[in-house]
Structures are given as structure tokens and as C-alpha cells.
Design an enzyme around this catalytic site. Sequence first.
Site: not given
Lengths: 245, 245
Positions: B52, B110
Site C-alpha cells: 500500500d 513483514y
Amino acid sequence: MRNIKLEIEYDGKDFNGWQKQPNKLNIQGEIEQAIKQITGEEVDLIASGRTDAGVHALGQIANFKTNSKIPIEKIPYAINSRLKQSIRILNAEEVEDKFHSRYNCKQKTYRYVINNAKQASAIYRKLEYHISNDLNIEEMKKAANYFIGEHDFKAFKASGTSNKSSVRTIYDITIEKKDNRIVMEFTGNGFLYNMVRILSGTLVDVGMGKINPENIPDIIDSKDRTRAGKTLPPYGLYLVKVEYK
Amino acid sequence: MRNIKLEIEYDGKDFNGWQKQPNKLNIQGEIEQAIKQITGEEVDLIASGRTDAGVHALGQIANFKTNSKIPIEKIPYAINSRLKQSIRILNAEEVEDKFHSRYNCKQKTYRYVINNAKQASAIYRKLEYHISNDLNIEEMKKAANYFIGEHDFKAFKASGTSNKSSVRTIYDITIEKKDNRIVMEFTGNGFLYNMVRILSGTLVDVGMGKINPENIPDIIDSKDRTRAGKTLPPYGLYLVKVEYK
């Protein structure tokens, strides 16, 4: 008057160095302005020493005198609320009247960060110096040992600067490699103008095989700036810690 | 045609995310343009998944097909020479024709970085999320354990997104505190839209005592987005590693 000692972090790339100067963004001026806004006083903010344009600080120390009655624990928040985010007061402490950030400084630690990967980093590119040549860390450590102790570091200061004594004592140098990053830390009783960046450049030359570690004593003795390595850029340099008696 | 797999680092704050879109700076479009400049070809660069707006990557993986004969070891340098410095191709590898960055992805890791000091950092402020409240790491670790395994993570995805299955498997979550920084790493077979940022926000709520670790299974079962924590900002999030079968 109260004497307030501040611990300060700043992102050097946004400023033309610590020292106040007209028409150039500088850290001292920004903090003095913020203090004026909260106390109404024109203070003289004394740092442990200047840092040059582009050099970062994780723990710069500075002090100022004030009549303000703001509680000490509120001072960092009050000053920070008037500062750019690229300067942060990390801590404030009330110290005795005679405390002087520069004169009383016992030792400082600087860090130089090198990214030794094949490609530069997209994320950390403004916070480290990228050099893709393979550096021999063991040779760099050998060379670093020759710098430890009291020496005349004239060969390792920017040429054309003051004629004051260039004798300094380095207490320790550590060089560590983790993944692709090489972190060099220098602790000493003081450092000459550009000295850490020139020491770092000299150690890089050693790592590349351009300078033999055994030649370091001779380079020190020469007092000849041209014999040492180049001055590495400011954005890899951090003033980490300032210690007092 | 050759099939080229790239390992890519980028500074998310400079882009509106990975995916190509008109009139908005994006990573995919920038790299495709750079490839066009060096090969003359309009390629379709397939990533392991989108990131994003604002999210960083230390090791995004993407692949493209080309007829270009540029030697594989020169590809990172050639593409980088046409790219902004906030995107770097770290490595290129020639892979078999059927390799697909998204379909063949086995697991991803992540990282979410929190600065838990009293004051925000001047230097790293755009690379971590600052929260000054004391966080209880042991409670956060307890809560994290409940996320491990295969679950329907509907409560941990941005509401209003696709109706596809929200079942994912988390293999591991590590939470480490060093000095004032808390680093959380999440490894799983895939993550829903905003999922890592919502998991991180939920763990922060646990650390602050707003959510009891023992309530996590119930929050998962509820499939109710409003029961989980808030979505933490993108600039603390890094796609660290993508692994393949």
C-alpha cells in the site's frame, strides 16, 4: 537562574550544521527560537561542540540559563511543540550553575555508518555512506588500533583550519559488520574539524587495500593531510553520546 | 523469452504504493519505465503482491519476461541507473519460464517498527511509528501466540474489501525490544489488505492493557473488524522477505 541541560537528536540533512548563522537553517538557532517562544527569553544555547552541515546527532548535549519556572519534566514537550520534527529534545535535566556543555565535556562518541552492499539502500540512502567495494574488516580493525591513544592528529583534520593544538586522545574505536552494514564508533576526549570523517575515509582506504595498516603510525607522524584518506560525506556521521565528569 | 526475477528495496513514503495507476507515483510504473528505457520493451512486472501507499520494502520480489540479452549481473545496475534513488534493484536472477512472483509465493515476512521512547525520533521519524505509552512486551508476546496457525482473519482486514476467503496461516510472530525500539515480525502464507497493520495495532492495544491477550481467540472468532485494534500507519511497515517453493 536555572541551568538546563538538554539531550538533543537531529537529522543533519535538513540543516547547515549546529552553529547559529544568518540566513542558513541551523540547529542552535531553531532551538533558541523555540525556547524564546516558551520563555520569552533570548538564551544562549551552548553545545558540547558544533556539528557540521549534514552531520546527525543522536545525543548532542547543550545547556542554557533561564528564569522560567516551567517544570523540568515538561521542558522537552514544551520545546518540541515549537520545533521542526527533524529536531527533538529527548531529555532535560537541571544542573548546577557552573555546568558548561563544552568545557566540562570528558569524552564524545561518534559513529560512522557504511553500507557495503553491492547496491545502495533505497530506504537508508540519506543515513549512511554507500561503498560497493569489498572492505577487509580485519585490516581496518588492525589500522584502527594504531589510532588509539594520545597523538597529534594534524594529518586528520581539514587543512586550513585553526593553528591550535591538534593533539587528541582516542580511547576506543570499534568496527562491526552486521549483514552489509559496517558501523565504526570512535570515542575520544575531542575531535578536530572533520577528524572522524577523515579517520573513517582512511579506514576505508585500508579496507580497500590502498593503505597498509602498518603504515598508519607513519601517516600520523607525517602530520600531512594528503597522506590520510579522503573526508567521507557528512550524512554517514552521527554524534552518539557526550559524557561529563 | 527470458524470465527475470528481481529483488527490490523501496522507500514507501515517496510512492502511492506498488500498483500501477494513472497520475500517481507508484513503484511498479517506475520500474517498468526504467526497463523500457534499457530494453525498449513494454514489460508486465508481476510482484509477489501489492504494497500500500507508504509501505516500505526491503525485499519485494517481482518478475518480468524479456527478449533483452543484457547479462544478468548487469541488470540491477542498468535498471538502477534509470530509477529514482528511492527504489533500488538489489539483485536479479534468471528463473524458469513458469516462475510467477505471486502464484508461486510460499511465505512472506513483514516487519512493523515502533519507537517506544518518550519523544519521537528526529532521524527515524518517517521510518517507524512513535508511541510514548509504556507497552508490556510480555503481554504482547502472549497475544501474538494466539494468532499463529490457520485462522479466518476477517476481523483483521480492512472493511469493505473483497469477499474472497480471509483464511490465512501465520507461521511465526516475533516481538523484540532493543533500547526503545519494538520490532514485530510476521511470517505467513499471505496477508489480507491492511492485515499486518491491524494485527500490529491490536498488539499495541494489548501492550497498553486495552485488550487482554486471552481475548484474542474470541476477537478472531467474532470476524468483527471493530473488535480488533486500529490500523497503524504505513510508514512503520516493511515487506522484509518473500520466499518461494
